[in-house]
Design an enzyme around this catalytic site. Structure first.
Site, PDB file in Angstrom:
ATOM      1  N   ASP A 177     -41.733   3.567  23.008  1.00  0.00           N
ATOM      2  CA  ASP A 177     -41.318   4.214  24.254  1.00  0.00           C
ATOM      3  C   ASP A 177     -42.374   5.244  24.650  1.00  0.00           C
ATOM      4  O   ASP A 177     -42.562   6.248  23.967  1.00  0.00           O
ATOM      5  CB  ASP A 177     -39.955   4.884  24.057  1.00  0.00           C
ATOM      6  CG  ASP A 177     -39.331   5.363  25.358  1.00  0.00           C
ATOM      7  OD1 ASP A 177     -40.070   5.843  26.238  1.00  0.00           O
ATOM      8  OD2 ASP A 177     -38.099   5.273  25.479  1.00  0.00           O
ATOM      9  N   HIS A 184     -39.671   1.789  27.042  1.00  0.00           N
ATOM     10  CA  HIS A 184     -38.601   2.608  27.617  1.00  0.00           C
ATOM     11  C   HIS A 184     -37.624   1.760  28.425  1.00  0.00           C
ATOM     12  O   HIS A 184     -36.410   1.952  28.348  1.00  0.00           O
ATOM     13  CB  HIS A 184     -39.216   3.691  28.509  1.00  0.00           C
ATOM     14  CG  HIS A 184     -38.233   4.685  29.018  1.00  0.00           C
ATOM     15  ND1 HIS A 184     -37.582   5.572  28.192  1.00  0.00           N
ATOM     16  CD2 HIS A 184     -37.777   4.948  30.286  1.00  0.00           C
ATOM     17  CE1 HIS A 184     -36.775   6.337  28.906  1.00  0.00           C
ATOM     18  NE2 HIS A 184     -36.871   5.967  30.179  1.00  0.00           N
ATOM     19  N   SER A 238     -31.897   6.705  29.540  1.00  0.00           N
ATOM     20  CA  SER A 238     -32.834   7.766  29.878  1.00  0.00           C
ATOM     21  C   SER A 238     -32.098   9.025  30.365  1.00  0.00           C
ATOM     22  O   SER A 238     -31.300   9.597  29.618  1.00  0.00           O
ATOM     23  CB  SER A 238     -33.846   7.246  30.912  1.00  0.00           C
ATOM     24  OG  SER A 238     -34.968   8.073  30.991  1.00  0.00           O
TER      25      SER A 238
END
Length: 273
Positions: A224, A253, A95
């Protein structure tokens, strides 16, 4: 506890474990190095030296209220790499950590990086603009800012549902995973987390992606809900000179946690190629 005092006085907490080829993991917002536990134990058992750290303002590092930018995060990582004298490192970022990795590799690695892995990562740029018309509207990030400022305790728990795909029909919801995310989030500083939203949503890493020539694996879940795949991994893979893309139907995610057997296997295959 192992800490490094950076040039600006910020203390960075890190874990340096094992012996062998070096892997360095960079966590996502608003978490800590603990988010990599499923990867740490796997790669330690495979004979790797594993380095993780809590980003400034996060986890057990100083709750510094200044300089929460991808540029600063990458610079901080460089100070840690040089302090530990790490070489031929594979950098793995999830991320926001993926943005940190690609900026670090492009600007600060000084030949110390061997490969990189971007997992559910934010590059090239998340926010919608004239140059990024299919991006995420700024209002989404404004709401994250408002919730972080005024409702952080509850918001950090609620966010775990889309983060792990626990809001999908038939999901195997694990309360312990949610509580661990919440625990990590509330260990960090609210100012760092608030300012970090701008960093992860508005930093344009297009030129970094274009410039990096080491092998880069891009891994992204097709479901995601936090960093949409079409505006991130699909674009990143096309911009990289030496990129490889793996997408995962139905993965969320937070797939390094929920789908760690698959993710770990694919990382291992890439770093041993």
């Amino acid at each position: 506890m192992s800490t490094l005092t950076l040039k600006d006085g910020t203390e960075i907490f890190y874990k340096d474990q094992g012996q062998g080829p070096v892997l360095m993991f960079h966590h996502g917002w608003p978490l800590s190095s603990d988010d990599w536990d499923a990867q740490v134990i796997f790669f330690l058992q495979k004979g790797y030296r594993v380095v993780t750290h809590d980003r400034r303002g996060h986890g057990r590092s100083s709750q510094n209220i200044y300089n929460h930018t991808i540029e600063q995060y990458a610079s901080d990582a460089a100070e840690l790499v040089e302090f530990l004298d790490l070489k031929d490192v594979v950098h793995i970022g999830h991320s926001t950590g993926g943005g940190e990795v690609i900026r670090y590799v492009n600007k600060y690695s000084n030949g110390r990086a061997k490969k990189a892995v971007l997992i559910s990562a934010i590059p090239p740029v998340m926010v919608k603009s004239e140059n990024n018309p299919d991006g995420v509207p700024i209002e989404v990030f404004d709401n994250i800012r408002e919730q972080t400022m005024n409702n952080r305790n509850q918001f950090y728990y609620d966010l775990t549902f889309p983060f792990y795909g626990y809001n999908r029909e038939g999901a195997d919801v694990k309360d312990g995973v949610q509580r661990n995310w919440w625990r990590q989030g509330l260990m960090g500083g609210i100012v760092a987390h608030y300012d970090g939203i701008k960093a992860f949503s508005e930093t344009d890493l297009t030129e970094d992606l274009k410039a990096v020539d080491i092998p880069v694996l891009v891994m992204h879940g097709e479901d995601d809900q936090i960093v949409p795949i079409e505006n991130s991994a699909i674009k990143s893979a096309k911009l990289l000179k030496n990129g490889k893309l793996i997408t995962y139907p139905g993965f969320p995610h937070g797939m390094p946690t929920t789908e760690h057997p698959t993710i770990n296997k694919d990382i291992l295959a890439f770093i041993t190629e």
